[in-house]
Design a protein around this motif. Structure first.
Motif, PDB file in Angstrom:
ATOM      1  N   LEU A 141       0.803  -1.219   0.000  1.00 11.35           N
ATOM      2  CA  LEU A 141       0.000   0.000   0.000  1.00 11.35           C
ATOM      3  C   LEU A 141       0.841   1.276   0.000  1.00 11.35           C
ATOM      4  CD1 LEU A 141      -2.691  -1.077   2.637  1.00 11.35           C
ATOM      5  CD2 LEU A 141      -2.858  -1.178   0.150  1.00 11.35           C
ATOM      6  N   CYS A 142       2.147   1.143   0.156  1.00 10.44           N
ATOM      7  CA  CYS A 142       3.002   2.328   0.322  1.00 10.44           C
ATOM      8  C   CYS A 142       2.889   3.288  -0.857  1.00 10.44           C
ATOM      9  CB  CYS A 142       4.452   1.910   0.508  1.00 10.44           C
ATOM     10  SG  CYS A 142       4.756   0.932   1.984  1.00 10.44           S
TER      11      CYS A 142
ATOM     12  N   ARG B 230       0.459   4.171  -2.560  1.00 12.16           N
ATOM     13  CA  ARG B 230      -0.721   5.031  -2.501  1.00 12.16           C
ATOM     14  C   ARG B 230      -0.830   5.777  -1.167  1.00 12.16           C
ATOM     15  NH1 ARG B 230      -4.496   4.335  -6.318  1.00 12.16           N
ATOM     16  NH2 ARG B 230      -6.164   5.067  -4.946  1.00 12.16           N
ATOM     17  N   GLN B 231      -0.392   5.154  -0.074  1.00 18.22           N
ATOM     18  CA  GLN B 231      -0.681   5.717   1.241  1.00 18.22           C
ATOM     19  C   GLN B 231       0.514   6.370   1.935  1.00 18.22           C
ATOM     20  OE1 GLN B 231      -2.756   3.092   3.908  1.00 18.22           O
ATOM     21  NE2 GLN B 231      -4.343   2.586   2.438  1.00 18.22           N
ATOM     22  N   GLU B 232       1.735   6.005   1.586  1.00 15.65           N
ATOM     23  CA  GLU B 232       2.885   6.598   2.288  1.00 15.65           C
ATOM     24  C   GLU B 232       3.271   7.887   1.564  1.00 15.65           C
ATOM     25  OE1 GLU B 232       6.596   5.037   4.961  1.00 15.65           O
ATOM     26  OE2 GLU B 232       5.529   3.689   3.637  1.00 15.65           O
ATOM     27  N   GLN B 233       2.599   8.937   1.940  1.00 15.40           N
ATOM     28  CA  GLN B 233       2.647  10.188   1.189  1.00 15.40           C
ATOM     29  C   GLN B 233       3.599  11.231   1.775  1.00 15.40           C
ATOM     30  OE1 GLN B 233      -1.526  11.231   1.173  1.00 15.40           O
ATOM     31  NE2 GLN B 233      -2.099   9.324   0.153  1.00 15.40           N
TER      32      GLN B 233
ATOM     33  N   GLY C 226      -6.318   8.097   5.901  1.00 23.28           N
ATOM     34  CA  GLY C 226      -5.977   6.978   5.034  1.00 23.28           C
ATOM     35  C   GLY C 226      -4.545   6.991   4.540  1.00 23.28           C
ATOM     36  N   VAL C 227      -3.585   7.076   5.475  1.00 19.18           N
ATOM     37  CA  VAL C 227      -2.175   7.141   5.089  1.00 19.18           C
ATOM     38  C   VAL C 227      -1.371   6.081   5.845  1.00 19.18           C
ATOM     39  CG1 VAL C 227      -2.291   9.608   4.578  1.00 19.18           C
ATOM     40  CG2 VAL C 227      -1.577   8.846   6.862  1.00 19.18           C
TER      41      VAL C 227
ATOM     42  N   GLU D 177      -1.259   0.598   8.820  1.00 20.96           N
ATOM     43  CA  GLU D 177      -1.761   1.086   7.534  1.00 20.96           C
ATOM     44  C   GLU D 177      -3.168   1.660   7.701  1.00 20.96           C
ATOM     45  OE1 GLU D 177       0.561  -2.366   4.911  1.00 20.96           O
ATOM     46  OE2 GLU D 177      -1.514  -2.669   5.546  1.00 20.96           O
ATOM     47  N   HIS D 178      -3.609   2.401   6.685  1.00 22.50           N
ATOM     48  CA  HIS D 178      -4.973   2.983   6.666  1.00 22.50           C
ATOM     49  C   HIS D 178      -5.216   3.860   7.900  1.00 22.50           C
ATOM     50  CE1 HIS D 178      -5.916   0.142   3.463  1.00 22.50           C
ATOM     51  NE2 HIS D 178      -5.581  -0.853   4.250  1.00 22.50           N
TER      52      HIS D 178
ATOM     53  N   ASP E 268      -5.312   7.530  10.211  1.00 26.15           N
ATOM     54  CA  ASP E 268      -5.707   8.930  10.057  1.00 26.15           C
ATOM     55  C   ASP E 268      -4.791   9.833  10.873  1.00 26.15           C
ATOM     56  OD1 ASP E 268      -7.864   8.038   8.550  1.00 26.15           O
ATOM     57  OD2 ASP E 268      -9.223   7.987  10.281  1.00 26.15           O
TER      58      ASP E 268
END
Length: 755
Positions: free
Chosen positions: A407-408, A410-413, A467-468, A476-477, A479
């Motif tokens: 998921l990184c 998309r989510q590890e921003q 969602g990060v 994961e996921h 807030d």
């Protein structure tokens, strides 16, 4: 034996490996790698590896990425043909069948000279015995060039021998376009890149050149009769060029570079290479009295950091393993901006600028990623290759065979704010106006625009980022990750600062840039509102940042009960249970302590460190050094030293087989961070440099060098006499803040400051 072919005798500058250990050969290949930021060569055996060796010598070219195919649409760093294959054949066959047969093999990495040396004795009793020495390097002065020299001293024996030298892997991973005796051109299958390699070899026996017998493309052989006392020297030059488009001619470039090297001669090439290394060490060496292991670790880190970058190429950056291995496919992570850029910014600004220009050149890929996910501005890839397009695989296979979704990507921003952080730190340290106007301001503005669209206002009056994944990838996921949100807020505020700077000093540039980006006052007001209302998880009463919403409600795990484990905590507990606990993979809030200490008022820094440090399982090689930096700043010097040693051991201890895939560049950069920003207490405050030393008890002194706004400075912290000596080697005088007291440092004399 020429002195050029002997390593430095000073043990504080060399790493040595003796004999043959099949379990550690991959480790040594990475640890003893030579690189110059363009061309990287693993430190494998040349003459002594034997005739049955399967793996070719690994050579990597920065920026040579390809997509293997539609079934694996992730760009990977492609290996170039190996150019170090050598065999000595006597009447009984090859002198080496297996490396375990080689007597007294010794490998020495000479960090001062940037070269790899080997020595061994080859025997075909009673026919012949040969003492073999080799030297290999890739030029720091002319990055297209590599050199390998083999020296043979015949101890006894009058037999017919053949020396073969060749390239390996000519058809592995690349498509051949042209293959001649001493010139080859290949192309990647899908990325339309081209690679050219040209080679020139010369063999001399007792000073007289022997002509080779040519037997095919990139294969040379020489045949002669030995005698006792005979001296044979084979010099091998290789020139490499990368072509990123069809209108480039890498074959011409490689051939021209090779011809220049041949005219120069290999001895002069070595001298110029060593002069370039001497200049680098003048700007980045360490001296640690009282802890020789720490001094060696810091020099090892500086050696590989200096080796990893090419300031002249703004199209490439530094992958997680540099050019020492192909783990993570050569991809670039946040490691570069957070763990490596401080070293380059303060010792090699030209290199730092080149790395940041890579981010500017890939900003369109960051814009496309943001737009594709429904946001504005530029959102940098979690894993980046040559175009800036997201290169994170969607799923991976775990050691137990399970397929796990990644998921990184998309989510590890937070990587987006990390890039902005490095841009601002570089600007603060250099005042490079040309970079700011050409690239830096645009990066800051477009990343701030992303965060201002990403953080959404909600009825509670705060802007939330939901969602990060934060630096702690066990969860994961989530807030409102504190690290992500505070860094995002900081990013927005620095962008607003740069708007004010442009309006004041370069109004024409602001008019042009704001027009091109369609950035007006209404949007800037919205940015300010987002920054002021960003949810951070800070409890003003306790001073604690909650790592993410709901973290304080998770299950407590006493990590002391798991001391001595050999696997990460998510393997011990399982992924699902780990996500329900307070076990942290790596520095998260502690990383915020390391990067933005000003965000922690009063004793809040200490409170956060004491809360989060015991809950970290250090499941990442990035974790130890950041904890060491935070601990050193807080005065926990013994604990900081333990973290420093752990970070150094990742690549220097023989217990970490993961380095077979390449060195951990972030942990190397992290040892520098712990020493300079931690133990020395260096920080940049407005127009001053501040130093607040807190050396470990066993360190009697620490010496290091930095560059700051066109000045070159050297510092020596003397713990025995509670003194700091500052020497300004070039540039205008400056004010130095030492433990809160001001001292003027001028170029005409050393300044001694009491501690």
């Amino acid at each position: 034996m020429e002195k050029l072919l002997e390593p430095t005798s000073d043990p504080t500058w060399v790493l040595v490996a003796e004999g043959y250990d099949p379990l550690r050969e991959g480790i040594y290949e990475a640890r003893f790698a030579t690189s110059n930021g363009f061309l990287g060569v693993r430190g494998g055996r040349a003459v002594s590896r034997g005739s049955r060796w399967i793996e070719p010598h690994r050579t990597y070219i920065a920026g040579l990425f390809d997509i293997p195919g539609s079934e694996h649409p992730i760009p990977v760093l492609v290996s170039a043909p190996g150019w170090l294959e050598s065999r000595i054949i006597s009447t009984g066959g090859p002198l080496v069948h297996h490396p375990a047969e080689v007597a007294s093999h010794r490998t020495t990495l000479d960090m001062r000279r940037g070269a790899l040396f080997t020595g061994c004795r080859l025997i075909d009793h009673p026919n012949i015995a040969v003492h073999v020495r080799t030297m290999g390097l890739v030029s720091l002065n002319e990055r297209a060039l590599g050199l390998h020299v083999i020296n043979l001293e015949v101890e006894y024996g009058q037999v017919e021998v053949t020396l073969e030298a060749s390239f390996e892997g000519l058809g592995l991973g690349l498509l051949s376009e042209r293959l001649e005796q001493d010139l080859g051109v290949w192309r990647t299958r899908n990325s339309n890149k081209r690679l050219a390699m040209a080679a020139a070899l010369c063999l001399q026996i007792d000073g007289s050149e022997l002509a080779p017998t040519m037997s095919g493309p990139f294969v040379w052989s020489w045949h002669w009769k030995t005698r006792t006392g005979q001296n044979v020297c084979l010099s091998r030059l290789v020139a490499v060029a990368r072509g990123d488009s069809q209108d480039e001619a890498p074959d011409r470039v490689a051939w021209e570079k090779l011809e220049g090297a041949r005219q120069l001669g290999w001895r002069k090439l070595v001298q110029e290479h060593e002069a370039a290394w001497s200049e680098r060490w003048q700007r980045s060496d360490f001296e640690v009295q009282g802890d020789s292991a720490a001094e060696l670790a810091l020099r090892f880190a500086a050696y590989h950091l200096n080796s990893a970058v090419n300031p002249a190429d703004e199209h490439v950056s530094i992958g997680a393993r540099g050019l020492t291995g192909d783990d993570y496919h050569g991809h670039v992570f946040w490691d570069t901006e957070i763990y490596l850029l401080p070293f380059y910014t303060l010792t090699w600004p030209e290199a730092a600028r080149g790395l940041l220009m890579y981010r500017f050149r890939t900003i369109d890929g960051a814009r496309a990623k943001a737009a594709g996910m429904g946001w504005r501005g530029a959102m940098y890839a979690w894993e980046s290759a040559d175009t800036g397009t997201e290169a994170t695989p969607e799923r991976v296979v775990c050691p137990d065979g399970r397929i796990v979704e990644v998921l990184c990507g998309r989510q590890e921003q937070h990587v987006t704010a990390d890039v902005a952080y490095a841009v601002w730190q570089y600007w603060q340290a250099t005042r490079d106006e040309e970079f700011l106007l050409r690239a830096g301001a645009e990066i800051l503005l477009e990343t701030a625009r992303f965060w201002s669209s990403r953080a959404q206002p909600e009825p509670d009056g705060y802007c939330h980022i939901r969602g990060v994944i934060g630096p702690d990838e066990y969860h994961e996921h989530i807030d409102d990750n504190a690290f992500t949100n505070v860094m995002a807020r900081w990013n927005i505020r620095r962008a607003i600062d740069v708007v004010g700077l442009l309006r004041e000093r370069w109004p024409e540039r602001w008019a042009s840039l704001s027009s091109r980006l369609a950035l007006g006052d209404t949007e800037l007001v919205q940015w300010q509102t987002v920054a002021e209302t960003m949810a951070t998880g800070l409890n003003p009463q306790t001073g604690l940042f909650e790592q993410f919403a709901g973290f304080f409600d998770l299950e407590e795990i006493d990590l002391t009960a798991y001391e001595g484990r050999s696997v990460p905590m998510d393997v011990v507990l399982g992924r699902e249970r780990t996500q329900k606990t307070k076990v942290i993979k790596q520095a998260d809030v502690v990383a915020l302590l390391g990067l933005l200490p000003e965000e922690f008022a009063g004793d809040h820094a200490d409170a956060n460190f004491r809360y989060y440090e015991p809950r970290c399982g250090h499941g990442s090689s990035l974790s130890g050094a950041m904890h060491g930096l935070a601990a050193a700043r807080l005065g926990y010097s013994d604990l900081a030293l333990r973290y420093f040693q752990q970070a150094a051991a990742i690549d220097l201890a023989d217990t970490h087989t993961t380095i077979a895939g390449g060195l951990h560049m972030a942990s190397l950069g992290g040892t520098w961070l712990t020493a300079v920003l931690g133990f020395a207490g260096l920080s940049l405050q407005s127009d001053e440099i501040a130093i607040n030393p807190k050396l470990p008890a066993k360190w009697r002194s620490l010496g290091f060098a930095i560059e700051w706004r066109g000045r070159r400075l050297k510092f020596r912290i003397d713990a025995d006499h509670d003194l700091l000596q500052a020497t300004l080697e070039s540039g205008d005088s400056i004010t130095l803040l030492v433990n809160g007291r001001q001292h003027e440092v001028r170029c005409d004399q050393a300044t001694v400051c009491p501690l």
